[in-house]
Write a protein that holds these residues in place. Structure first.
Motif, PDB file in Angstrom:
ATOM      1  N   ARG A   1      12.795  -4.843 -17.182  1.00  7.46           N
ATOM      2  CA  ARG A   1      12.279  -5.269 -15.883  1.00  7.46           C
ATOM      3  C   ARG A   1      10.754  -5.384 -15.935  1.00  7.46           C
ATOM      4  O   ARG A   1      10.162  -6.296 -15.361  1.00  7.46           O
ATOM      5  CB  ARG A   1      12.691  -4.277 -14.794  1.00  7.46           C
ATOM      6  N   ALA A   2      10.130  -4.439 -16.621  1.00  9.41           N
ATOM      7  CA  ALA A   2       8.669  -4.458 -16.756  1.00  9.41           C
ATOM      8  C   ALA A   2       8.216  -5.709 -17.498  1.00  9.41           C
ATOM      9  O   ALA A   2       7.278  -6.392 -17.066  1.00  9.41           O
ATOM     10  CB  ALA A   2       8.191  -3.215 -17.496  1.00  9.41           C
ATOM     11  N   LYS A   3       8.900  -6.022 -18.593  1.00  2.00           N
ATOM     12  CA  LYS A   3       8.526  -7.214 -19.388  1.00  2.00           C
ATOM     13  C   LYS A   3       8.686  -8.483 -18.555  1.00  2.00           C
ATOM     14  O   LYS A   3       7.844  -9.393 -18.605  1.00  2.00           O
ATOM     15  CB  LYS A   3       9.378  -7.294 -20.653  1.00  2.00           C
ATOM     16  N   TYR A   4       9.772  -8.545 -17.788  1.00  2.00           N
ATOM     17  CA  TYR A   4      10.006  -9.703 -16.917  1.00  2.00           C
ATOM     18  C   TYR A   4       8.843  -9.882 -15.938  1.00  2.00           C
ATOM     19  O   TYR A   4       8.339 -10.998 -15.745  1.00  2.00           O
ATOM     20  CB  TYR A   4      11.323  -9.520 -16.147  1.00  2.00           C
ATOM     21  N   ARG A   5       8.393  -8.788 -15.319  1.00  3.07           N
ATOM     22  CA  ARG A   5       7.309  -8.859 -14.338  1.00  3.07           C
ATOM     23  C   ARG A   5       5.976  -9.210 -15.006  1.00  3.07           C
ATOM     24  O   ARG A   5       5.176  -9.963 -14.452  1.00  3.07           O
ATOM     25  CB  ARG A   5       7.184  -7.526 -13.587  1.00  3.07           C
ATOM     26  N   VAL A   6       5.719  -8.669 -16.197  1.00  5.85           N
ATOM     27  CA  VAL A   6       4.469  -8.978 -16.906  1.00  5.85           C
ATOM     28  C   VAL A   6       4.424 -10.460 -17.279  1.00  5.85           C
ATOM     29  O   VAL A   6       3.404 -11.134 -17.076  1.00  5.85           O
ATOM     30  CB  VAL A   6       4.323  -8.094 -18.170  1.00  5.85           C
TER      31      VAL A   6
ATOM     32  N   ALA B   1       5.050  -4.081 -12.164  1.00 10.55           N
ATOM     33  CA  ALA B   1       5.234  -4.034 -13.616  1.00 10.55           C
ATOM     34  C   ALA B   1       4.765  -2.689 -14.169  1.00 10.55           C
ATOM     35  O   ALA B   1       5.439  -2.066 -14.994  1.00 10.55           O
ATOM     36  CB  ALA B   1       4.460  -5.170 -14.271  1.00 10.55           C
ATOM     37  N   ASP B   2       3.606  -2.237 -13.688  1.00  2.30           N
ATOM     38  CA  ASP B   2       3.036  -0.967 -14.149  1.00  2.30           C
ATOM     39  C   ASP B   2       3.956   0.208 -13.809  1.00  2.30           C
ATOM     40  O   ASP B   2       4.112   1.144 -14.608  1.00  2.30           O
ATOM     41  CB  ASP B   2       1.664  -0.772 -13.495  1.00  2.30           C
ATOM     42  N   THR B   3       4.589   0.152 -12.641  1.00  2.00           N
ATOM     43  CA  THR B   3       5.507   1.222 -12.236  1.00  2.00           C
ATOM     44  C   THR B   3       6.774   1.203 -13.082  1.00  2.00           C
ATOM     45  O   THR B   3       7.258   2.250 -13.525  1.00  2.00           O
ATOM     46  CB  THR B   3       5.866   1.096 -10.741  1.00  2.00           C
ATOM     47  N   HIS B   4       7.322   0.011 -13.328  1.00  2.00           N
ATOM     48  CA  HIS B   4       8.503  -0.106 -14.198  1.00  2.00           C
ATOM     49  C   HIS B   4       8.213   0.464 -15.583  1.00  2.00           C
ATOM     50  O   HIS B   4       9.070   1.101 -16.201  1.00  2.00           O
ATOM     51  CB  HIS B   4       8.935  -1.570 -14.330  1.00  2.00           C
ATOM     52  N   LEU B   5       7.011   0.250 -16.084  1.00  4.50           N
ATOM     53  CA  LEU B   5       6.629   0.734 -17.414  1.00  4.50           C
ATOM     54  C   LEU B   5       6.602   2.262 -17.484  1.00  4.50           C
ATOM     55  O   LEU B   5       6.717   2.834 -18.576  1.00  4.50           O
ATOM     56  CB  LEU B   5       5.253   0.180 -17.808  1.00  4.50           C
TER      57      LEU B   5
ATOM     58  N   ASN C   1       0.817  -1.219   0.000  1.00  6.97           N
ATOM     59  CA  ASN C   1       0.000   0.000   0.000  1.00  6.97           C
ATOM     60  C   ASN C   1       0.853   1.273   0.000  1.00  6.97           C
ATOM     61  O   ASN C   1       0.491   2.256  -0.638  1.00  6.97           O
ATOM     62  CB  ASN C   1      -0.938  -0.002   1.213  1.00  6.97           C
ATOM     63  N   ILE C   2       1.990   1.221   0.707  1.00  2.00           N
ATOM     64  CA  ILE C   2       2.888   2.383   0.696  1.00  2.00           C
ATOM     65  C   ILE C   2       3.512   2.531  -0.698  1.00  2.00           C
ATOM     66  O   ILE C   2       3.686   3.657  -1.200  1.00  2.00           O
ATOM     67  CB  ILE C   2       3.980   2.238   1.780  1.00  2.00           C
ATOM     68  N   GLY C   3       3.814   1.402  -1.347  1.00  3.33           N
ATOM     69  CA  GLY C   3       4.317   1.442  -2.724  1.00  3.33           C
ATOM     70  C   GLY C   3       3.323   2.106  -3.658  1.00  3.33           C
ATOM     71  O   GLY C   3       3.681   2.939  -4.503  1.00  3.33           O
ATOM     72  N   PHE C   4       2.042   1.770  -3.483  1.00  2.00           N
ATOM     73  CA  PHE C   4       0.992   2.378  -4.307  1.00  2.00           C
ATOM     74  C   PHE C   4       0.878   3.872  -4.007  1.00  2.00           C
ATOM     75  O   PHE C   4       0.675   4.684  -4.920  1.00  2.00           O
ATOM     76  CB  PHE C   4      -0.340   1.684  -4.044  1.00  2.00           C
ATOM     77  N   LEU C   5       1.000   4.232  -2.738  1.00  2.00           N
ATOM     78  CA  LEU C   5       0.946   5.646  -2.347  1.00  2.00           C
ATOM     79  C   LEU C   5       2.031   6.441  -3.081  1.00  2.00           C
ATOM     80  O   LEU C   5       1.753   7.514  -3.647  1.00  2.00           O
ATOM     81  CB  LEU C   5       1.115   5.753  -0.826  1.00  2.00           C
ATOM     82  N   TYR C   6       3.271   5.920  -3.090  1.00  2.00           N
ATOM     83  CA  TYR C   6       4.358   6.624  -3.763  1.00  2.00           C
ATOM     84  C   TYR C   6       4.162   6.647  -5.278  1.00  2.00           C
ATOM     85  O   TYR C   6       4.548   7.614  -5.953  1.00  2.00           O
ATOM     86  CB  TYR C   6       5.704   6.004  -3.398  1.00  2.00           C
ATOM     87  N   GLN C   7       3.544   5.592  -5.799  1.00  2.00           N
ATOM     88  CA  GLN C   7       3.239   5.584  -7.239  1.00  2.00           C
ATOM     89  C   GLN C   7       2.274   6.718  -7.583  1.00  2.00           C
ATOM     90  O   GLN C   7       2.458   7.451  -8.551  1.00  2.00           O
ATOM     91  CB  GLN C   7       2.626   4.238  -7.651  1.00  2.00           C
ATOM     92  N   LYS C   8       1.216   6.843  -6.769  1.00  2.00           N
ATOM     93  CA  LYS C   8       0.236   7.912  -6.977  1.00  2.00           C
ATOM     94  C   LYS C   8       0.888   9.295  -6.822  1.00  2.00           C
ATOM     95  O   LYS C   8       0.530  10.251  -7.510  1.00  2.00           O
ATOM     96  CB  LYS C   8      -0.903   7.790  -5.969  1.00  2.00           C
ATOM     97  N   LYS C   9       1.839   9.375  -5.911  1.00  2.00           N
ATOM     98  CA  LYS C   9       2.524  10.637  -5.617  1.00  2.00           C
ATOM     99  C   LYS C   9       3.508  11.009  -6.725  1.00  2.00           C
ATOM    100  O   LYS C   9       3.950  12.159  -6.817  1.00  2.00           O
ATOM    101  CB  LYS C   9       3.256  10.492  -4.277  1.00  2.00           C
ATOM    102  N   GLY C  10       3.861  10.012  -7.560  1.00  2.00           N
ATOM    103  CA  GLY C  10       4.807  10.255  -8.644  1.00  2.00           C
ATOM    104  C   GLY C  10       6.239   9.947  -8.281  1.00  2.00           C
ATOM    105  O   GLY C  10       7.161  10.158  -9.073  1.00  2.00           O
ATOM    106  N   ASP C  11       6.459   9.419  -7.086  1.00  2.00           N
ATOM    107  CA  ASP C  11       7.797   9.032  -6.625  1.00  2.00           C
ATOM    108  C   ASP C  11       7.998   7.554  -6.975  1.00  2.00           C
ATOM    109  O   ASP C  11       7.834   6.660  -6.137  1.00  2.00           O
ATOM    110  CB  ASP C  11       7.908   9.270  -5.115  1.00  2.00           C
ATOM    111  N   LEU C  12       8.360   7.305  -8.241  1.00  2.00           N
ATOM    112  CA  LEU C  12       8.356   5.939  -8.757  1.00  2.00           C
ATOM    113  C   LEU C  12       9.469   5.070  -8.185  1.00  2.00           C
ATOM    114  O   LEU C  12       9.288   3.861  -8.019  1.00  2.00           O
ATOM    115  CB  LEU C  12       8.438   5.963 -10.284  1.00  2.00           C
ATOM    116  N   LEU C  13      10.605   5.655  -7.879  1.00  2.00           N
ATOM    117  CA  LEU C  13      11.702   4.858  -7.311  1.00  2.00           C
ATOM    118  C   LEU C  13      11.342   4.337  -5.924  1.00  2.00           C
ATOM    119  O   LEU C  13      11.604   3.175  -5.591  1.00  2.00           O
ATOM    120  CB  LEU C  13      12.990   5.690  -7.258  1.00  2.00           C
ATOM    121  N   ASN C  14      10.722   5.178  -5.100  1.00  2.00           N
ATOM    122  CA  ASN C  14      10.259   4.722  -3.788  1.00  2.00           C
ATOM    123  C   ASN C  14       9.114   3.721  -3.938  1.00  2.00           C
ATOM    124  O   ASN C  14       8.974   2.796  -3.137  1.00  2.00           O
ATOM    125  CB  ASN C  14       9.811   5.905  -2.932  1.00  2.00           C
TER     126      ASN C  14
END
Length: 429
Positions: free
Chosen positions: A332-337, A320-324, A280-293
């Motif tokens: 890395r994205a392709k590997y996860r997909v 996978a979506d974040t890597h993309l 959930n914290i990973g999703f929070l940072y994704q929404k925030k635009g902090d993709l590395l976190n």
């Protein structure tokens, strides 16, 4: 709150007990009444058309070898254990559930009171909801439904509540929310306020992305469960609040709730809970635009999960979506997909297989017609069936994006955009 209002359940149904024991022992009314009372008197007593004389009832029970005081103790014990059982199920007290269930099944064989029997049937439905046995739950609720006209208001409310939870197991969130809300209103009308219903209203509205409603119900339930020291439900409410504050961009509020839960999870060595919060914290940072976190916390989450778990698939999808979204992370994205496609097939999970296939066809396949056909012929029917408004809107928009820039398909592209807008408007109402 109590599922059973003990004051609403009458004392022992003596007539029914006498009749059932007489039939069980193959004794005729003539033989049982001989030297005690008339056959007519016994018949009226058995059919509850009269209240019998205490002495006559004592003599009849003595002849049948029925101990009424013992039966009354069993009845009270049964009610108390049903209460404990319901609370254990609602609080997910796994250590107590199975023990209480076996005890209740045993006690149920000695219970004659039809109202208590109905409560046992309702709790049986709740038990199989806990076991996630949809077929068994549907069977029990079907039997109770045949007796709908005989149910008390309280029983009817819990019948609707458990029917709603059954719909939740099936993934029909709107139908589930409607039934749970109906149960909540019915209980309110008779002076009850079961906060487990309020929690489930929060959960269902969160699933349907009704953010404001989910926050409202979560706060209401959280306050009650904190006062009751129900830590399991406190955590559940805090997670729902974290999810929904994230959705509206209140990231600090959301993170505050998540960190509270994370401390509890680490302290109790609950790998499932820690994995969930890291996700959930990973999703929070994704929404925030902090993709590395975001990638950092999604990856942390995977360390607390097993490949066979649905939550693992969920985290792989978001990872996978974040890597993309990062320009140099295509491999890395392709590997996860591809990992997600493989695991979803192994787990026989249609929903995630469809989601990973959508990612693969869009990002790693040059044939956009194949992608569009997959969206139209597979994804849209599937998400319609599940009543997944968010995923359905997403499909409509994706098709619109593919078609609107092509002069030959401009009208069709606009049609899909309108479909998405209409669906969002309808859902808001």
């Amino acid at each position: 709150m109590k599922i059973i209002n003990i004051n609403n359940i009458p004392s022992i149904d003596i007539g029914r007990i006498i009749a059932s024991q007489r039939l069980k022992q193959n004794i005729t009314q003539k033989d049982l009444s001989k030297g005690i009372c008339s056959i007519t008197y016994l018949s009226k007593l058995e059919n509850n058309r009269m209240e019998g004389n205490d002495e006559i009832i004592h003599l009849i029970c003595k002849r049948l070898r029925v101990d009424l005081s013992s039966m009354n103790k069993i009845r009270e014990n049964f009610k108390e254990n049903m209460e404990l059982f319901y609370n254990s199920l609602s609080e997910d007290n796994q250590s107590a559930i199975e023990e209480l269930w076996l005890h209740l099944v045993k006690l149920n064989t000695d219970i004659q009171n039809p109202k208590l029997k109905t409560y046992f049937s309702l709790l049986s439905a709740r038990y199989y909801i806990y076991k996630q046995d949809i077929k068994k739950v549907s069977e029990i609720l079907g039997d109770i439904g045949k007796l709908k006209k005989t149910l008390t208001e309280e029983q009817l409310a819990y019948y609707q509540y458990f029917s709603g939870l059954n719909q939740y197991l099936k993934g029909n969130y709107q139908a589930a929310a409607n039934k749970v809300l109906e149960a909540f209103v019915l209980l309110k009308s008779i002076g009850y306020n079961d906060y487990h219903l309020i929690y489930h209203l929060a959960l269902l509205n969160s699933h349907m992305h009704n953010t404001t409603v989910a926050i409202f119900y979560s706060n209401s339930a959280l306050q009650y469960f904190q006062e009751e020291l129900n830590y399991k439900r406190v955590i559940d409410c805090q997670i729902i609040l974290g999810i929904n504050w994230t959705r509206v961009g209140e990231y600090e509020k959301a993170l505050e709730y998540y960190l509270k839960v994370l401390r509890v999870g680490k302290k109790s060595n609950d790998r499932f809970l820690v994995g969930k919060i890291y996700h959930n914290i990973g999703f929070l940072y994704q929404k925030k635009g902090d993709l590395l976190n975001s990638i950092k916390f999604f990856s942390k989450s995977l360390k607390y999960k097993q490949e066979s778990e649905l939550s693992y698939l969920n985290t792989i999808y978001y990872l996978a979506d974040t890597h993309l979204s990062l320009p140099d992370d295509c491999d890395r994205a392709k590997y996860r997909v591809e990992e997600g496609l493989k695991l979803s097939l192994m787990c026989n999970n249609s929903e995630y297989h469809i989601k990973f296939k959508m990612l693969y066809l869009f990002h790693f396949n040059d044939n956009m017609d194949e992608y569009r056909e997959y969206l139209e012929n597979v994804c849209i029917p599937f998400f319609k069936e599940k009543d997944d408004v968010k995923a359905l809107c997403d499909c409509y928009v994706k098709i619109g994006d593919l078609l609107v820039n092509d002069n030959n398909y401009y009208k069709k592209g606009s049609y899909y955009y309108k479909m998405a807008l209409n669906l969002m408007k309808t859902n808001k109402q």
